[in-house]
Design a protein around this motif. Structure first.
Motif, PDB file in Angstrom:
ATOM      1  N   ILE A 127       0.829  -1.209   0.000  1.00 46.35           N
ATOM      2  CA  ILE A 127       0.000   0.000   0.000  1.00 46.35           C
ATOM      3  C   ILE A 127       0.862   1.256   0.000  1.00 46.35           C
ATOM      4  CG2 ILE A 127      -1.549   1.376   1.474  1.00 46.35           C
ATOM      5  CD1 ILE A 127      -2.958  -1.199   2.228  1.00 46.35           C
ATOM      6  N   SER A 128       2.040   1.179   0.608  1.00 46.99           N
ATOM      7  CA  SER A 128       2.875   2.370   0.782  1.00 46.99           C
ATOM      8  C   SER A 128       3.235   3.050  -0.530  1.00 46.99           C
ATOM      9  CB  SER A 128       4.152   2.007   1.541  1.00 46.99           C
ATOM     10  OG  SER A 128       5.019   1.192   0.756  1.00 46.99           O
ATOM     11  N   VAL A 129       3.309   2.309  -1.632  1.00 46.29           N
ATOM     12  CA  VAL A 129       3.716   2.903  -2.899  1.00 46.29           C
ATOM     13  C   VAL A 129       2.629   3.795  -3.483  1.00 46.29           C
ATOM     14  CG1 VAL A 129       2.878   1.113  -4.486  1.00 46.29           C
ATOM     15  CG2 VAL A 129       4.970   2.374  -5.040  1.00 46.29           C
ATOM     16  N   TYR A 130       1.390   3.660  -3.034  1.00 40.80           N
ATOM     17  CA  TYR A 130       0.310   4.457  -3.614  1.00 40.80           C
ATOM     18  C   TYR A 130       0.459   5.945  -3.321  1.00 40.80           C
ATOM     19  CZ  TYR A 130      -2.168   0.406  -5.295  1.00 40.80           C
ATOM     20  OH  TYR A 130      -2.503  -0.725  -6.002  1.00 40.80           O
ATOM     21  N   TYR A 131       1.183   6.281  -2.258  1.00 36.16           N
ATOM     22  CA  TYR A 131       1.450   7.697  -2.002  1.00 36.16           C
ATOM     23  C   TYR A 131       2.251   8.285  -3.157  1.00 36.16           C
ATOM     24  CZ  TYR A 131       3.079  11.989   0.178  1.00 36.16           C
ATOM     25  OH  TYR A 131       3.339  13.305   0.452  1.00 36.16           O
ATOM     26  N   ALA A 132       3.213   7.515  -3.682  1.00 41.00           N
ATOM     27  CA  ALA A 132       4.015   7.982  -4.817  1.00 41.00           C
ATOM     28  C   ALA A 132       3.218   7.937  -6.116  1.00 41.00           C
ATOM     29  CB  ALA A 132       5.275   7.134  -4.954  1.00 41.00           C
ATOM     30  N   LEU A 133       2.315   6.955  -6.237  1.00 34.63           N
ATOM     31  CA  LEU A 133       1.546   6.817  -7.477  1.00 34.63           C
ATOM     32  C   LEU A 133       0.499   7.911  -7.658  1.00 34.63           C
ATOM     33  CD1 LEU A 133       0.990   2.953  -7.636  1.00 34.63           C
ATOM     34  CD2 LEU A 133       2.753   4.326  -8.754  1.00 34.63           C
ATOM     35  N   MET A 283      -7.863  -4.316   9.050  1.00 37.82           N
ATOM     36  CA  MET A 283      -6.923  -3.268   8.667  1.00 37.82           C
ATOM     37  C   MET A 283      -7.703  -2.066   8.154  1.00 37.82           C
ATOM     38  SD  MET A 283      -3.848  -5.356   6.735  1.00 37.82           S
ATOM     39  CE  MET A 283      -2.846  -3.858   6.618  1.00 37.82           C
ATOM     40  N   THR A 284      -7.240  -0.889   8.496  1.00 33.51           N
ATOM     41  CA  THR A 284      -7.921   0.325   8.074  1.00 33.51           C
ATOM     42  C   THR A 284      -6.924   1.470   7.995  1.00 33.51           C
ATOM     43  OG1 THR A 284      -9.783   1.812   8.533  1.00 33.51           O
ATOM     44  CG2 THR A 284      -8.532   1.019  10.427  1.00 33.51           C
ATOM     45  N   GLY A 285      -7.228   2.444   7.172  1.00 35.18           N
ATOM     46  CA  GLY A 285      -6.353   3.605   7.069  1.00 35.18           C
ATOM     47  C   GLY A 285      -6.577   4.366   5.787  1.00 35.18           C
ATOM     48  N   LYS A 286      -5.576   5.148   5.407  1.00 26.11           N
ATOM     49  CA  LYS A 286      -5.598   5.908   4.164  1.00 26.11           C
ATOM     50  C   LYS A 286      -4.290   5.678   3.432  1.00 26.11           C
ATOM     51  CE  LYS A 286      -8.791   9.571   5.573  1.00 26.11           C
ATOM     52  NZ  LYS A 286      -9.064  11.025   5.563  1.00 26.11           N
ATOM     53  N   TRP A 287      -4.379   5.367   2.135  1.00 24.09           N
ATOM     54  CA  TRP A 287      -3.172   5.005   1.410  1.00 24.09           C
ATOM     55  C   TRP A 287      -2.208   6.163   1.212  1.00 24.09           C
ATOM     56  CZ3 TRP A 287      -3.012   7.809  -3.040  1.00 24.09           C
ATOM     57  CH2 TRP A 287      -4.193   8.106  -3.709  1.00 24.09           C
ATOM     58  N   ASN A 288      -2.623   7.379   1.482  1.00 23.15           N
ATOM     59  CA  ASN A 288      -1.710   8.518   1.365  1.00 23.15           C
ATOM     60  C   ASN A 288      -1.223   8.997   2.731  1.00 23.15           C
ATOM     61  OD1 ASN A 288      -4.108   9.676   2.348  1.00 23.15           O
ATOM     62  ND2 ASN A 288      -3.648  11.636   1.359  1.00 23.15           N
ATOM     63  N   LYS A 289      -1.533   8.230   3.803  1.00 18.95           N
ATOM     64  CA  LYS A 289      -1.191   8.705   5.137  1.00 18.95           C
ATOM     65  C   LYS A 289      -0.659   7.601   6.042  1.00 18.95           C
ATOM     66  CE  LYS A 289      -3.166  11.295   9.038  1.00 18.95           C
ATOM     67  NZ  LYS A 289      -4.413  11.918   9.579  1.00 18.95           N
TER      68      LYS A 289
END
Length: 394
Positions: A127-133, A283-289
């Motif tokens: 998921i962490s790469v979606y911040y860059a995408l 699991m929960t959260g925001k892919w840009n955070k």
């Protein structure tokens, strides 16, 4: 997200004062869709103000739209030459390497004894790469045989190569003492006028060395909105499934689609399941955070006495960066992460990429066109030779 069929409707009535000529052109298209009236940042700007924002000049947008009309509904993966003004000084091969930024999560996964927490760490890593995408600048398409190598980061050796010209296809391998990562990147696109749907068709596998478990990823599709009119933004609505092929356990995470005025954007929710498809961890959260997790019961409800714990958070990014780069993206683009003996085919050495990095758009544009024309002439012949070599090695 609401979409207007046939090119008419509320979108054009709200933009009539600015795009009356454009409206007449679009109304003639059959089956046109994809112009969303939306503010993905969740602000309160009216639709007309929002739609006029972006990096294109008005005359450039109108001219480019006239050229792109014939591609509505088509796969434009390798058939369209785009203006360099919408590019970032990085190739797709380099962008593939940005997944390595949070590789410490794979170290945690490799050393973890709990099979479900192992999936929490690895899913968070993907998921962490979606911040860059989410960057809206387009990377350069690699030419056949182009490569990219990265070293000097967490003991990782990363190498990627463009292995097919048409259809475009890349392959990458990364490895350190904890994991082996392999990906074949291939996509199919559908151009919808002012938006582009991107469907991943490649294969992604990850091996954790300590226990030898193998995991396979199926990512969600991606939608690039407001390509020509308005502020460009990226969304990835749909399911991401990460399966442990060794045990049958899996993670299923749902990327919420962006609604009107940004509602639900970035949100990711789902569960880690055992081989019997019983939920074990939510699991929960925001892919840009950030992403968090919590043990759950068979109904998916948090277990009493447990709390939500954060597993990953995006690193602080440079302020006001021209291309919205992270600190790691700058490392990926630099020679600091290059091996001592750099291949002549490495993306860092591309003249068009380098010229854009230095701010010379004119040279970047001319170099880009020259390289594309050269590749169109040599591509089929080079691909035939490479295929013959590979057939001979089988």
């Amino acid at each position: 997200m609401a979409q207007n069929q046939g090119g008419g409707g509320g979108f054009f009535s709200s933009l009539a004062s600015s795009f009356s000529n454009f409206k007449n052109q679009v109304n003639g298209l059959l089956g046109y869709e994809g112009l969303e009236v939306i503010n993905p940042e969740g602000g309160t700007e009216d639709a007309e103000t929002e739609a006029q924002r972006g990096r294109w000049k008005q005359e450039d947008r109108d001219s480019y739209w006239k050229m792109m009309q014939k591609y509505v509904g088509a796969d434009i993966t390798s058939m369209v030459t785009l203006p360099v003004l919408i590019f970032e000084p990085m190739t797709m091969l380099q962008k593939m390497a940005e997944l390595m930024e949070y590789s410490h999560l794979l170290e945690l996964a490799d050393e973890c004894e709990d099979p479900y927490m192992r999936l929490v760490y690895t899913a968070s890593w993907f998921i962490s790469v979606y911040y860059a995408l989410q960057r809206t600048w387009k990377p350069f398409n690699p030419i056949l045989g182009e490569t990219y190598e990265m070293v000097n980061h967490c003991g990782i050796t990363f190498i990627a190569e463009q292995v097919s010209h048409h259809p475009p296809m890349s392959a990458a391998h990364a490895e350190n003492e904890h994991f082996v990562y392999d990906i074949t990147s291939k996509v199919k696109t559908k151009f919808l006028g002012n938006s582009l749907d991107v469907y991943p068709l490649g294969r992604t596998r990850l091996k954790l060395k300590k226990d030898g478990v193998i995991l396979e990823l199926v990512p969600p599709p991606t939608k690039v909105n407001n390509l020509i009119f308005g502020r460009t933004w990226v969304d990835s609505p749909g399911e991401m499934v990460l399966t442990n092929l060794t045990t049958g356990d899996k993670v299923v995470l749902y990327f919420q689609p962006c609604g009107w005025f940004g509602a639900g954007r970035y949100e990711v929710d789902g569960y880690v399941y055992n081989a019997s498809e019983e939920p074990k961890i939510l699991m929960t959260g925001k892919w840009n955070k950030s992403m968090s997790y919590q043990p759950c019961d068979l109904e998916g409800e948090p277990l009493p006495g447990t709390e939500l714990k954060e597993v990953w958070r995006v690193a602080e990014a440079p302020a006001n960066d021209k291309f919205q780069y992270t600190h790691f993206a700058h490392k990926v683009n630099s020679f600091d992460t290059a091996p001592k003996k750099l291949l002549a085919s490495d993306s860092r050495l591309r003249p068009d990429r380098y010229a854009l990095e230095k701010g010379d758009l004119s040279k970047a544009g001319s170099e880009k066109i020259w390289r594309r024309n050269k590749e169109l002439r040599r591509g089929p012949e080079r691909q035939k030779v490479r295929n013959s070599v590979r057939d001979g090695l089988k």
